[in-house]
Design an enzyme around this catalytic site. Structure first.
Site, PDB file in Angstrom:
ATOM      1  N   ASP A  12       0.741  -0.932   0.037  1.00  0.00           N
ATOM      2  CA  ASP A  12      -0.034   0.118  -0.013  1.00  0.00           C
ATOM      3  C   ASP A  12       0.790   1.230  -0.123  1.00  0.00           C
ATOM      4  O   ASP A  12       1.621   1.476   0.781  1.00  0.00           O
ATOM      5  CB  ASP A  12      -0.830   0.092   1.144  1.00  0.00           C
ATOM      6  CG  ASP A  12      -1.906  -0.941   1.041  1.00  0.00           C
ATOM      7  OD1 ASP A  12      -2.171  -1.612  -0.003  1.00  0.00           O
ATOM      8  OD2 ASP A  12      -2.821  -0.830   2.182  1.00  0.00           O
ATOM      9  N   GLY A  38      -3.790  -5.139   1.336  1.00  0.00           N
ATOM     10  CA  GLY A  38      -4.621  -6.113   0.458  1.00  0.00           C
ATOM     11  C   GLY A  38      -5.381  -6.956   1.311  1.00  0.00           C
ATOM     12  O   GLY A  38      -5.292  -7.051   2.487  1.00  0.00           O
ATOM     13  N   ASN A  42      -4.669  -8.407   4.860  1.00  0.00           N
ATOM     14  CA  ASN A  42      -5.045  -7.657   5.954  1.00  0.00           C
ATOM     15  C   ASN A  42      -6.121  -8.640   6.903  1.00  0.00           C
ATOM     16  O   ASN A  42      -6.267  -8.787   8.193  1.00  0.00           O
ATOM     17  CB  ASN A  42      -5.934  -6.265   5.538  1.00  0.00           C
ATOM     18  CG  ASN A  42      -5.132  -5.523   4.962  1.00  0.00           C
ATOM     19  OD1 ASN A  42      -3.889  -5.245   5.121  1.00  0.00           O
ATOM     20  ND2 ASN A  42      -6.124  -4.610   4.401  1.00  0.00           N
ATOM     21  N   ASN A 179     -20.340  -4.639   2.759  1.00  0.00           N
ATOM     22  CA  ASN A 179     -20.765  -3.685   3.094  1.00  0.00           C
ATOM     23  C   ASN A 179     -21.958  -3.054   2.271  1.00  0.00           C
ATOM     24  O   ASN A 179     -22.654  -3.691   1.547  1.00  0.00           O
ATOM     25  CB  ASN A 179     -19.634  -2.454   2.899  1.00  0.00           C
ATOM     26  CG  ASN A 179     -19.333  -2.045   1.480  1.00  0.00           C
ATOM     27  OD1 ASN A 179     -19.955  -2.640   0.693  1.00  0.00           O
ATOM     28  ND2 ASN A 179     -18.015  -1.598   1.088  1.00  0.00           N
ATOM     29  N   GLY A 213     -20.221   0.558   8.738  1.00  0.00           N
ATOM     30  CA  GLY A 213     -19.462   1.750   9.042  1.00  0.00           C
ATOM     31  C   GLY A 213     -19.872   2.352  10.401  1.00  0.00           C
ATOM     32  O   GLY A 213     -20.202   1.755  11.309  1.00  0.00           O
ATOM     33  N   THR A 239      -8.803   2.944   6.391  1.00  0.00           N
ATOM     34  CA  THR A 239      -8.240   1.628   5.537  1.00  0.00           C
ATOM     35  C   THR A 239      -8.059   0.584   6.354  1.00  0.00           C
ATOM     36  O   THR A 239      -7.406   0.611   7.405  1.00  0.00           O
ATOM     37  CB  THR A 239      -6.988   1.965   5.027  1.00  0.00           C
ATOM     38  OG1 THR A 239      -6.939   3.612   4.464  1.00  0.00           O
ATOM     39  CG2 THR A 239      -6.510   0.851   3.800  1.00  0.00           C
ATOM     40  N   ASP A 243     -11.769  -5.216   6.886  1.00  0.00           N
ATOM     41  CA  ASP A 243     -10.827  -6.471   7.018  1.00  0.00           C
ATOM     42  C   ASP A 243     -10.834  -6.861   7.990  1.00  0.00           C
ATOM     43  O   ASP A 243     -10.565  -7.973   8.546  1.00  0.00           O
ATOM     44  CB  ASP A 243      -9.371  -6.061   6.298  1.00  0.00           C
ATOM     45  CG  ASP A 243      -9.799  -5.644   4.706  1.00  0.00           C
ATOM     46  OD1 ASP A 243     -10.537  -6.305   4.242  1.00  0.00           O
ATOM     47  OD2 ASP A 243      -8.784  -4.894   4.284  1.00  0.00           O
TER      48      ASP A 243
END
Ligand code: RIB
Length: 290
Positions: A12, A38, A42, A179, A213, A239, A243
């Site tokens: 990343d 990734g 993760n 999500n 979220g 970020t 995961d």
């Protein structure tokens, strides 16, 4: 019982920005750091830090061999991670002042999965194991087909969502973790309850976890629906939050815990993750969580 995670491993490149770059704009970044990432890797880091036995299967190029070592140092079984002659997958990530991100990925070695690789990975699968998949490697339809009949619980996180996901044999998935964007794309609904109703109707044998979220998470199967609220924290970088949730949720599920506890663990771990920078590096260890 173990969890086999067949998924991406990325480098990343993370840029701190005032706002996400606009069409035609050249934007100077105030900070730049390289992290391991990734979605696949993760989730393996999160599983291992949550105390689960996880075997990661995937590919990196020579310049990404450090990612394999890092997974191993974190307790992930890397005997199915190959270093190949292809560029390591990478992500260009902008993180704005609110901690939100905008990500471009280049698949590289993640997208060189062959039938022989799939056979080799699934040779390790035993009845009772979990097989975890995301949408950052190629050949997922073949992975799903070949996993059929092995007695494994297939967990699919269709991230990032692409048009091809709908053509996969999704009836072979036991647990979806989506999500709202992914849930909407799979169900053609946008209200959370309607997304879950549609998922149950379309895939009656499957269970779905919808992550929302700041609005928390909702789990649904044919008998029950359980909602867990998110924790209030100050986010600096979101970020890897999804995961982290998946790793912690699945680690707890594989220990046979009640669904509510699995959801709570995932929510708490992802709340800690967003208070730190980076993806894999921001995932807490179980001791910290407890
Ligand atoms: O989910 C976050 C991840 O998405 C990043 O680590 C990046 O590599 C992309 O795969």
């Amino acid at each position: 019982m173990k969890i086999i995670n067949f998924g991406s491993i990325n480098i990343d490149h993370v840029y701190g920005v005032d706002h996400f770059v606009r069409p035609g704009e050249t934007l100077e970044s105030g900070s730049y750091r390289i992290f391991s990432g990734g979605k696949g890797a993760n989730q393996s880091f999160a599983l291992a830090r949550a105390g689960a036995a996880v075997m990661h299967a995937g590919k990196v190029g020579p310049e990404g061999a450090w990612l394999k070592e890092k997974l191993q140092e974190n307790g992930v079984d890397v005997s199915l991670v190959k270093v190949v002659d292809a560029p390591t997958g990478h992500a260009i990530i902008q993180v704005n002042k609110e901690g939100e991100n905008a990500i471009i990925i280049y698949g590289g070695a993640n997208r060189t999965v062959s039938d022989a690789d799939i056979e080799k990975v699934l040779e390790q699968a035993e009845a009772g194991d979990y097989l975890l998949l995301q949408n950052e490697i190629n050949a997922l339809e073949r992975v799903l087909q070949k996993a059929k009949g092995k007695g494994v619980t297939v967990v699919f996180n269709p991230a990032p969502m692409t048009k091809s996901v709908k053509s996969y044999p999704l009836e072979l998935v036991d647990i979806f973790i989506v999500n709202e964007i992914e849930g909407e794309a799979l169900s053609a609904e946008n209200d959370p309850e309607a997304i879950l109703d549609a998922m149950l109707k379309r895939y009656p044998k499957s269970r779905t976890v919808l992550t929302r979220g700041k609005a928390g998470v909702i789990y649904a199967d044919e008998k029950q629906r359980i909602e867990v609220a998110a924790l209030k924290v100050k986010a600096v970088d979101t970020t890897g939050a999804g995961d982290t949730f998946i790793g912690y949720f699945l680690a707890e599920l594989s220990r046979g815990s009640a669904i509510e506890k699995c959801l709570q663990r995932g929510v708490k771990a992802s709340a800690i993750c967003v208070t730190r920078k980076g993806a894999a590096d921001s995932i807490p260890r179980l001791e910290e969580l407890l």
